[in-house]
Design an enzyme around this catalytic site. Sequence first.
Site, short mmCIF file in Angstrom:
data_model
loop_
_atom_site.label_atom_id
_atom_site.label_comp_id
_atom_site.label_asym_id
_atom_site.label_seq_id
_atom_site.Cartn_x
_atom_site.Cartn_y
_atom_site.Cartn_z
CE LYS A 133 -4.40 1.52 1.99
NZ LYS A 133 -5.52 1.00 2.79
CD GLU B 73 -18.93 -1.80 9.36
OE1 GLU B 73 -18.23 -1.13 9.17
OE2 GLU B 73 -19.03 -2.92 9.07
NE ARG C 103 -21.39 -3.04 4.99
CZ ARG C 103 -20.58 -3.66 4.47
NH1 ARG C 103 -19.46 -3.93 5.03
NH2 ARG C 103 -20.67 -3.89 3.15
#
Length: 625
Positions: A279, A367, A395
Amino acid sequence: MNIYDIKSPDDIKHCSIPELEDLCVQIREFLIDSVSKTGGHLSSNLGIVELSVAMHYVFSTPQDKFLFDVGHQSYVHKILTGRVSQFPTLRQYKGLAGFQKRNESEHDAWEAGHSSTSLSGALGMAIARDLRHEDFEVVPVIGDGALSGGMAMEALNQIGALNSKMVIIFNDNNMSISKNVGAMDEAFTRLRTSRPYNNLKEDLKGALSGTKTGSAVLKSMRSVKNAVKANVVDTSIFGEFNLDYIGPVDGHDLRTLIKVLHNAKNHDGPIVVHVMTKKGKGYSFAEEDKEGNWHGVSQFDPQSGQTLAKMPAGHLSWSEVISKTLIDLAQQDERIVGITPAMIGGSKLRDFFNEFPERAFDCGIAEEHAMTFAAGLATSGIRPFISVYSSFLQRAYDQINHDVARMDLPVVIGIDRCGLVGEDGETHHGVFDITMLRSIPNMILSQPKDAIEAQNLMYTAFMQSHPFTIRYPRGNTPYQKLKHYTPLEIGSWTSWQMDTYEVIIITYGPDVDRIISKAKVNQLPVRVVNARFFKPIDTMMLEEICAQKKPVIIYESDMLAGGLSSAILEYVNDHHLATEFIRLGIRDHYVTHGSLPQLRKLEHLDINSLCELILDLIKEKHHAN
């Protein structure tokens, strides 16, 4: 090949490997320069440059379908599909979206702003293709962070059972927004560092370099794949789901990537291609970032890496105000714990995690689990605080309803990034949570107008024995730490007024002080009500307001359906209170991306539009008299 000459992916298909490698260098330079001017998601796109180029070299969109999980790493895909000239408009109103967008390009087969959706969407596309007897490839790209989401696991379970052809690219960079956590990440770490893994990595490289494409390569690849499956993968998730596997592959080695993808394309059934990427690749500030600071960035200086967005003196972000108050309360009450679903940095909980490592829990991108985990803690005398972005809270609706509220458990929910959030657009606007939660019994819903009220609401929340939500927006607010907290009466509103007033405005959050400031400057004859509780509402003040028979504007920066004005109108109707109401808010549509001033004006929620409405109401009243 110049990136400005790319009109479609076909333009790169006849390039040599050195030409493609030069293109990757150009793309990285372009991304750093462009995103430094517009802001956006940088690290994830720098990490996927070679992979995106290889995908478009091997596959053919729009016939073949690419699904980028979350979608914020689709900038390179947009460049390769002829949209490079639009990047100066990235994330701006009527400009290029920061995510895949189906109505933006025929090459965007899927769009999302939340994680872990790509595999389910890909399986749906693959099954639809098979039912219609069509012939194209389905290629979802999912990261190691998103793969920890429960929805991704559910999809893998069915993918392994249905055996429909697709190429699953597992983009493994050992990072989501911040460092991954949990047993699954530990399993991937064992896979990356195991001796069979590293031996097989060299075997794979040898097989690819010593064989031409075609059946000989497939045979060599299968032998490597079988060795991986026998020695490594059966102890990881892919073998458990009965999925074939090729890898690990260096995600920045174009030659190897292209050969692997060619062979995965010829594989019958679902196959996982394990690609290792870094990344932030190619930009040292992003490469060295372990806290997620370069995941999504505002405008910055490419040379120094310094942000160009400056915090006003004496201000903190709303997230920091909540976090600092949480730390202070936790110092006084050892029962308080903090929970986040993979958003330590975004929710500004790093200091809490450092000070209370045994009372701080990062659940990863989960979540649903995080909310029920909080409920379990609350049943046993612990006082959990869970911070979730409003957009992602959607969610966990069932868990709030079924596990928290139904048992009336004292979970404090911090709803971060509520309201319109700007450039990330319709997948991220936090405008649904009031509507979503207001119908659930036992819930207390609130929003402070300033940092003082935020601190007192946090204090009040932990004094209650019911589910308690505190929503707060993106952005900054003046801050001064309170020496003493004041408990707030649940459901109470406050108000401010000019000496004489002709119009009443009911609103909440930072808009309260914005409207008061505007009224003072322009000498508007108004009363401004701070409706800091959406549930319960202040029925005594509401009845007093209705009795005055003055025009009332309900001004809310969220969805009108089910919001504050709905609560007010329900009470007024049920109690036969007659008055004139004008409702301002977001009507039945999704709001696009753009700057907050632009979006507020688009939705007729800017302060100037409100002032014009107030003056029109006053003129009408005087004319009628």
